[in-house]
Write a protein that holds these residues in place. Structure first.
Motif, mmCIF file in Angstrom:
data_model
loop_
_atom_site.group_PDB
_atom_site.id
_atom_site.type_symbol
_atom_site.label_atom_id
_atom_site.label_comp_id
_atom_site.label_asym_id
_atom_site.label_seq_id
_atom_site.Cartn_x
_atom_site.Cartn_y
_atom_site.Cartn_z
ATOM 1 N N ALA A 130 1.075 -1.365 -0.007
ATOM 2 C CA ALA A 130 0.186 0.235 -0.286
ATOM 3 C C ALA A 130 1.259 0.927 0.022
ATOM 4 O O ALA A 130 2.604 0.698 0.329
ATOM 5 C CB ALA A 130 -0.863 0.295 0.918
ATOM 6 N N PHE A 133 -6.905 -1.647 2.269
ATOM 7 C CA PHE A 133 -8.000 -2.289 2.095
ATOM 8 C C PHE A 133 -7.631 -2.626 0.819
ATOM 9 O O PHE A 133 -8.481 -3.300 0.805
ATOM 10 C CB PHE A 133 -9.079 -0.873 2.235
ATOM 11 C CG PHE A 133 -10.259 -1.782 1.717
ATOM 12 C CD1 PHE A 133 -11.435 -2.159 2.421
ATOM 13 C CD2 PHE A 133 -11.137 -0.813 0.725
ATOM 14 C CE1 PHE A 133 -12.417 -1.881 2.430
ATOM 15 C CE2 PHE A 133 -12.621 -1.678 0.283
ATOM 16 C CZ PHE A 133 -12.937 -2.325 1.555
ATOM 17 N N GLU A 134 -7.411 -2.320 -0.130
ATOM 18 C CA GLU A 134 -7.264 -2.487 -1.254
ATOM 19 C C GLU A 134 -5.612 -3.707 -1.456
ATOM 20 O O GLU A 134 -5.836 -4.630 -2.353
ATOM 21 C CB GLU A 134 -7.068 -1.353 -2.467
ATOM 22 C CG GLU A 134 -7.118 -0.562 -3.105
ATOM 23 C CD GLU A 134 -7.487 0.426 -1.748
ATOM 24 O OE1 GLU A 134 -7.405 1.134 -1.136
ATOM 25 O OE2 GLU A 134 -9.227 0.600 -1.410
ATOM 26 N N VAL A 164 0.041 -0.450 6.125
ATOM 27 C CA VAL A 164 0.548 0.121 7.675
ATOM 28 C C VAL A 164 -1.000 0.926 8.168
ATOM 29 O O VAL A 164 -1.081 1.385 7.281
ATOM 30 C CB VAL A 164 1.654 0.983 7.735
ATOM 31 C CG1 VAL A 164 1.250 2.101 9.173
ATOM 32 C CG2 VAL A 164 2.865 0.608 7.127
ATOM 33 N N LEU A 165 -1.169 0.157 9.093
ATOM 34 C CA LEU A 165 -2.706 1.209 9.064
ATOM 35 C C LEU A 165 -2.594 1.247 10.931
ATOM 36 O O LEU A 165 -2.110 0.338 11.591
ATOM 37 C CB LEU A 165 -3.880 -0.176 9.945
ATOM 38 C CG LEU A 165 -4.162 -0.424 8.393
ATOM 39 C CD1 LEU A 165 -5.011 -1.831 8.113
ATOM 40 C CD2 LEU A 165 -5.681 -0.004 7.999
ATOM 41 N N SER A 193 -4.935 7.538 11.913
ATOM 42 C CA SER A 193 -5.841 8.055 10.948
ATOM 43 C C SER A 193 -6.864 7.132 9.937
ATOM 44 O O SER A 193 -7.522 8.068 9.245
ATOM 45 C CB SER A 193 -4.368 7.653 9.720
ATOM 46 O OG SER A 193 -3.203 7.370 10.686
HETATM 47 C C1 DLZ Z 1 -9.204 6.035 4.356
HETATM 48 C C2 DLZ Z 1 -7.813 5.584 5.121
HETATM 49 C C3 DLZ Z 1 -7.092 5.904 6.026
HETATM 50 C C4 DLZ Z 1 -8.086 6.825 7.091
HETATM 51 N N1 DLZ Z 1 -5.932 5.454 6.922
HETATM 52 C C5 DLZ Z 1 -4.890 4.664 6.525
HETATM 53 C C6 DLZ Z 1 -4.501 3.896 6.470
HETATM 54 O O1 DLZ Z 1 -3.645 3.829 8.540
HETATM 55 N N2 DLZ Z 1 -3.699 2.558 6.620
HETATM 56 C C7 DLZ Z 1 -4.089 2.657 4.977
HETATM 57 O O2 DLZ Z 1 -3.203 1.867 4.354
HETATM 58 N N3 DLZ Z 1 -4.667 3.082 3.859
HETATM 59 C C8 DLZ Z 1 -5.841 3.590 5.147
HETATM 60 N N4 DLZ Z 1 -6.691 4.550 4.054
HETATM 61 C C9 DLZ Z 1 -6.822 4.260 2.438
HETATM 62 C C10 DLZ Z 1 -7.322 2.589 2.468
HETATM 63 O O3 DLZ Z 1 -7.083 1.709 3.204
HETATM 64 C C11 DLZ Z 1 -8.056 2.767 1.142
HETATM 65 O O4 DLZ Z 1 -7.427 2.911 0.451
HETATM 66 C C12 DLZ Z 1 -9.489 3.633 0.313
HETATM 67 O O5 DLZ Z 1 -10.346 3.947 1.520
HETATM 68 C C13 DLZ Z 1 -9.410 3.518 -0.510
HETATM 69 O O6 DLZ Z 1 -10.338 2.476 -0.578
#
Ligand code: DLZ
Length: 162
Positions: free
Chosen positions: A25, A62-63, A90-91, A95
């Protein structure tokens, strides 16, 4: 606090015949770059050839599940299958308000993909409460979990004669 990686290896693994995909990502880029480098360098250390490490990206974590499936199938169709894929994301809780939902669904789907695709899909997603925790786990002050994911890919792709 010490953040440990994989334990002692049960044997030495040879990655020289493997093709490994890394799909990362792009959110939290500095941390992602460090994790990708950790995985990439560990693959090289265990004999995987540079040309057999295929790196692509998707927008966010998410992807990763859908991207991993398509990434793997694309190379299958071209007759150059990947032996394992390491999705890296990395989530960070601060965020995203829907942090728990994304963590749960992404990790469950990555687990399912190993069975669906019949190959090891490594869990390369950090789910952290703070940016600092993520940095500590990405070799930016602490141990780099990307290296563990590289090693896990080699072990899982070779261990069971897949
Ligand atoms: C929207 C979002 C947020 C708020 N935070 C993260 C994050 O911390 N890490 C990450 O990999 N992606 C984040 N995203 C994006 C979502 O994963 C996704 O790319 C979008 O919602 C589009 O589907």
């Amino acid at each position: 606090m010490a953040i440990h990686g994989l334990g002692q290896l049960d044997k030495t693994y040879d990655g020289s015949k493997l093709r490994i995909g890394i799909l990362h990502a792009r959110w939290n880029k500095e941390i992602i770059d460090s994790l990708v480098k950790g995985a990439h360098d560990k693959l090289l250390e265990f004999g995987v050839k540079e040309e057999n490490i295929i790196i692509e990206s998707v927008p966010g974590s998410f992807e990763l599940p859908f991207g991993t499936k398509k990434f793997s199938e694309k190379w299958d169709k071209q007759g150059k299958p990947l032996d394992a894929v390491i999705p890296i994301g990395v989530l960070i809780k601060g965020s995203t308000m829907h942090f728990e939902y994304i963590c749960d669904s992404v990790s469950q789907k990555i687990m399912d993909l190993s069975f669906e695709l019949g190959k090891p899909i490594i869990f390369g997603v950090l789910t952290c409460l703070t940016d600092e925790q993520a940095r500590q786990r990405a070799g930016l002050g602490g141990h780099n979990h990307g290296a563990d994911w590289g090693l896990a890919a080699i072990e899982m792709a070779t261990k069971f004669d897949l």
